[in-house]
Design a protein around this motif. Structure first.
Motif, mmCIF file in Angstrom:
data_model
loop_
_atom_site.group_PDB
_atom_site.id
_atom_site.type_symbol
_atom_site.label_atom_id
_atom_site.label_comp_id
_atom_site.label_asym_id
_atom_site.label_seq_id
_atom_site.Cartn_x
_atom_site.Cartn_y
_atom_site.Cartn_z
ATOM 1 N N PHE A 244 0.831 -1.198 0.000
ATOM 2 C CA PHE A 244 0.000 0.000 0.000
ATOM 3 C C PHE A 244 0.869 1.253 0.000
ATOM 4 O O PHE A 244 0.570 2.231 -0.691
ATOM 5 C CB PHE A 244 -0.917 -0.007 1.227
ATOM 6 N N PHE A 245 1.958 1.221 0.769
ATOM 7 C CA PHE A 245 2.840 2.388 0.803
ATOM 8 C C PHE A 245 3.493 2.611 -0.559
ATOM 9 O O PHE A 245 3.547 3.734 -1.066
ATOM 10 C CB PHE A 245 3.916 2.219 1.878
ATOM 11 N N PHE A 246 4.021 1.530 -1.166
ATOM 12 C CA PHE A 246 4.710 1.679 -2.443
ATOM 13 C C PHE A 246 3.741 2.007 -3.580
ATOM 14 O O PHE A 246 4.155 2.576 -4.592
ATOM 15 C CB PHE A 246 5.522 0.429 -2.769
ATOM 16 N N ASP A 247 2.484 1.647 -3.420
ATOM 17 C CA ASP A 247 1.471 2.073 -4.386
ATOM 18 C C ASP A 247 1.453 3.594 -4.468
ATOM 19 O O ASP A 247 1.494 4.182 -5.553
ATOM 20 C CB ASP A 247 0.112 1.514 -3.967
ATOM 21 N N SER A 248 1.423 4.260 -3.306
ATOM 22 C CA SER A 248 1.426 5.720 -3.282
ATOM 23 C C SER A 248 2.757 6.286 -3.775
ATOM 24 O O SER A 248 2.793 7.273 -4.513
ATOM 25 C CB SER A 248 1.148 6.209 -1.854
ATOM 26 N N TYR A 249 3.856 5.650 -3.369
ATOM 27 C CA TYR A 249 5.175 6.146 -3.760
ATOM 28 C C TYR A 249 5.353 6.114 -5.279
ATOM 29 O O TYR A 249 5.813 7.084 -5.886
ATOM 30 C CB TYR A 249 6.269 5.315 -3.078
ATOM 31 N N PHE A 250 4.996 4.992 -5.901
ATOM 32 C CA PHE A 250 5.144 4.881 -7.355
ATOM 33 C C PHE A 250 4.203 5.843 -8.077
ATOM 34 O O PHE A 250 4.522 6.317 -9.172
ATOM 35 C CB PHE A 250 4.885 3.444 -7.804
ATOM 36 N N LEU A 251 3.052 6.123 -7.468
ATOM 37 C CA LEU A 251 2.144 7.102 -8.060
ATOM 38 C C LEU A 251 2.785 8.488 -8.051
ATOM 39 O O LEU A 251 2.724 9.221 -9.039
ATOM 40 C CB LEU A 251 0.821 7.119 -7.286
ATOM 41 N N TYR A 252 3.434 8.869 -6.932
ATOM 42 C CA TYR A 252 4.116 10.160 -6.863
ATOM 43 C C TYR A 252 5.224 10.240 -7.916
ATOM 44 O O TYR A 252 5.501 11.304 -8.470
ATOM 45 C CB TYR A 252 4.742 10.369 -5.484
ATOM 46 N N ALA A 253 5.881 9.084 -8.178
ATOM 47 C CA ALA A 253 7.013 9.050 -9.105
ATOM 48 C C ALA A 253 6.587 8.851 -10.562
ATOM 49 O O ALA A 253 7.430 8.676 -11.440
ATOM 50 C CB ALA A 253 7.974 7.939 -8.703
ATOM 51 N N ASN A 254 5.259 8.872 -10.826
ATOM 52 C CA ASN A 254 4.712 8.684 -12.173
ATOM 53 C C ASN A 254 5.008 7.304 -12.756
ATOM 54 O O ASN A 254 5.055 7.133 -13.973
ATOM 55 C CB ASN A 254 5.227 9.764 -13.134
ATOM 56 N N CYS A 255 5.224 6.319 -11.900
ATOM 57 C CA CYS A 255 5.427 4.931 -12.350
ATOM 58 C C CYS A 255 4.085 4.206 -12.243
ATOM 59 O O CYS A 255 3.846 3.424 -11.304
ATOM 60 C CB CYS A 255 6.493 4.245 -11.509
ATOM 61 N N PHE A 256 3.193 4.447 -13.211
ATOM 62 C CA PHE A 256 1.823 3.948 -13.104
ATOM 63 C C PHE A 256 1.755 2.427 -13.172
ATOM 64 O O PHE A 256 0.943 1.800 -12.491
ATOM 65 C CB PHE A 256 0.962 4.563 -14.215
ATOM 66 N N GLY A 257 2.596 1.815 -14.000
ATOM 67 C CA GLY A 257 2.578 0.367 -14.114
ATOM 68 C C GLY A 257 2.913 -0.306 -12.801
ATOM 69 O O GLY A 257 2.232 -1.252 -12.375
ATOM 70 N N LEU A 258 3.961 0.177 -12.129
ATOM 71 C CA LEU A 258 4.347 -0.393 -10.842
ATOM 72 C C LEU A 258 3.284 -0.123 -9.781
ATOM 73 O O LEU A 258 3.027 -0.969 -8.913
ATOM 74 C CB LEU A 258 5.695 0.186 -10.397
ATOM 75 N N SER A 259 2.666 1.054 -9.852
ATOM 76 C CA SER A 259 1.615 1.372 -8.886
ATOM 77 C C SER A 259 0.424 0.436 -9.043
ATOM 78 O O SER A 259 -0.145 -0.040 -8.054
ATOM 79 C CB SER A 259 1.170 2.827 -9.065
ATOM 80 N N VAL A 260 0.053 0.131 -10.286
ATOM 81 C CA VAL A 260 -1.045 -0.806 -10.537
ATOM 82 C C VAL A 260 -0.700 -2.196 -10.004
ATOM 83 O O VAL A 260 -1.538 -2.887 -9.422
ATOM 84 C CB VAL A 260 -1.372 -0.867 -12.045
ATOM 85 N N CYS A 261 0.558 -2.607 -10.179
ATOM 86 C CA CYS A 261 0.990 -3.917 -9.655
ATOM 87 C C CYS A 261 0.861 -3.957 -8.144
ATOM 88 O O CYS A 261 0.389 -4.958 -7.574
ATOM 89 C CB CYS A 261 2.435 -4.189 -10.064
ATOM 90 N N MET A 262 1.267 -2.879 -7.468
ATOM 91 C CA MET A 262 1.167 -2.840 -6.011
ATOM 92 C C MET A 262 -0.286 -2.882 -5.560
ATOM 93 O O MET A 262 -0.644 -3.569 -4.600
ATOM 94 C CB MET A 262 1.846 -1.579 -5.469
ATOM 95 N N ILE A 263 -1.151 -2.131 -6.258
ATOM 96 C CA ILE A 263 -2.569 -2.121 -5.920
ATOM 97 C C ILE A 263 -3.165 -3.516 -6.102
ATOM 98 O O ILE A 263 -3.947 -3.996 -5.273
ATOM 99 C CB ILE A 263 -3.331 -1.100 -6.787
ATOM 100 N N SER A 264 -2.799 -4.182 -7.193
ATOM 101 C CA SER A 264 -3.322 -5.526 -7.470
ATOM 102 C C SER A 264 -2.916 -6.502 -6.378
ATOM 103 O O SER A 264 -3.737 -7.300 -5.899
ATOM 104 C CB SER A 264 -2.815 -6.024 -8.826
ATOM 105 N N LEU A 265 -1.654 -6.443 -5.971
ATOM 106 C CA LEU A 265 -1.176 -7.345 -4.922
ATOM 107 C C LEU A 265 -1.833 -7.037 -3.587
ATOM 108 O O LEU A 265 -2.234 -7.940 -2.848
ATOM 109 C CB LEU A 265 0.345 -7.228 -4.786
ATOM 110 N N ASP A 266 -1.965 -5.749 -3.283
ATOM 111 C CA ASP A 266 -2.478 -5.341 -1.976
ATOM 112 C C ASP A 266 -3.982 -5.559 -1.849
ATOM 113 O O ASP A 266 -4.459 -6.108 -0.855
ATOM 114 C CB ASP A 266 -2.140 -3.861 -1.748
ATOM 115 N N SER A 267 -4.739 -5.126 -2.852
ATOM 116 C CA SER A 267 -6.190 -5.095 -2.723
ATOM 117 C C SER A 267 -6.893 -6.356 -3.186
ATOM 118 O O SER A 267 -8.013 -6.627 -2.767
ATOM 119 C CB SER A 267 -6.759 -3.906 -3.527
ATOM 120 N N CYS A 268 -6.251 -7.122 -4.030
ATOM 121 C CA CYS A 268 -7.008 -8.174 -4.700
ATOM 122 C C CYS A 268 -6.293 -9.515 -4.739
ATOM 123 O O CYS A 268 -6.678 -10.458 -4.042
ATOM 124 C CB CYS A 268 -7.349 -7.703 -6.117
#
Length: 284
Positions: A244-268
């Motif tokens: 969840f933390f790295f989801d936000s971090y990658f979003l701040y860094a404009n790394c959308f693909g990595l952020s989606v991966c973190m969200i998928s692992l965390d939420s689903c």
């Protein structure tokens, strides 16, 4: 696959769902205020929201039934939103709501909000799968076990609080292109989120009745499976905090693909896969 009495309760709850329409406004303004450094107002709004919701939920539900729960939620969100808007009069506030529409700004906002929508979709999918698993394998009477599972899953909000608190600092360093400091702040936030999750996991693995007592579960027949559900959810809490933390971090860094991966692992993916696997293993 639910009884008529429960279906009627769900129908009444859905009828009152429109009162939750102010919740997105509260969440949006809360994010803007936090991003602008208004943490004092944000904390006060959050505490007020929680106190009003829970303080009015019991008397309102006794007087008005399901509608009372909806009204208590509405009152909490509405009062918290008013507190957040009061930040606009603060001298340190740089927010400026202009009465104009920019397609470019709108597209940029949608681009960032898609990740949050994907997160909510993942959470919804997780609860649908877990609900169907429990109802089909054990019956409707075991639905309180799902409440125990979902309560532990919501503890991931500790990581959300950490990322929100670090957002202004990281924004400054990103603006200065001081990426070394960005990595240092991210490392601090990741370690804090992980160890908070690890500590919460240890406590809940040892004392799962903390959660069952919190949700008011007293049925002796459901106590054992509910404690098992708490332990299953707690077993991957540290990992989901980190995701969840790295989801936000990658979003701040404009790394959308990595952020989606973190969200998928965390939420689903990880909660559903591990939860159902362990649930099926231990209940067999």
């Amino acid at each position: 696959h639910i009884a008529a009495e429960m279906a009627e309760f769900v129908y009444l709850l859905c009828k009152e769902a429109f009162k939750a329409a102010i919740a997105p406004v509260f969440l949006l303004v809360n994010g803007l205020v936090c991003g602008d450094g208004g943490h004092r107002h944000a904390r006060l709004a959050l505490i007020t929201n929680i106190v009003v919701k829970f303080g009015l939920a019991v008397p309102f539900s006794r007087w008005f039934g399901v509608a009372g729960l909806a009204w208590s939620t509405f009152a909490g969100n509405a009062l918290a939103t008013v507190i957040l808007f009061s930040f606009l009069r603060d001298k340190a506030c740089t927010l400026n709501f202009r009465g104009r529409f920019s397609l470019r700004t709108f597209v940029a906002g949608v681009r960032y909000s898609v990740l949050d929508q994907f997160n909510m979709l993942g959470e919804t999918l997780k609860m649908i799968v877990v609900n169907r698993f429990v109802v089909s394998h054990f019956g409707e009477s075991y639905l309180p076990v799902v409440a125990a599972f979902s309560t532990v899953s919501m503890l991931v909000q500790f990581a959300a609080a950490t990322s929100n608190a670090l957002q202004p600092v990281m924004g400054v360093y990103f603006g200065e292109k001081n990426y070394r400091r960005v990595r240092e702040v991210a490392a601090y936030g990741a370690k804090f989120s992980f160890f908070v999750g690890l500590g919460a996991s240890a406590v809940l693995l040892a004392f799962p009745t903390v959660i069952t007592g919190f949700i008011g579960l007293n049925d002796p027949e459901l106590m054992a499976p509910a404690c098992l559900a708490v332990r299953i959810a707690a077993s991957f809490l540290a990992f989901t905090e980190l995701c969840f933390f790295f989801d936000s971090y990658f979003l701040y860094a404009n790394c959308f693909g990595l952020s989606v991966c973190m969200i998928s692992l965390d939420s689903c993916l990880m909660p559903i896969g591990l939860g159902l696997m362990l649930g099926g293993l231990f209940s067999a």
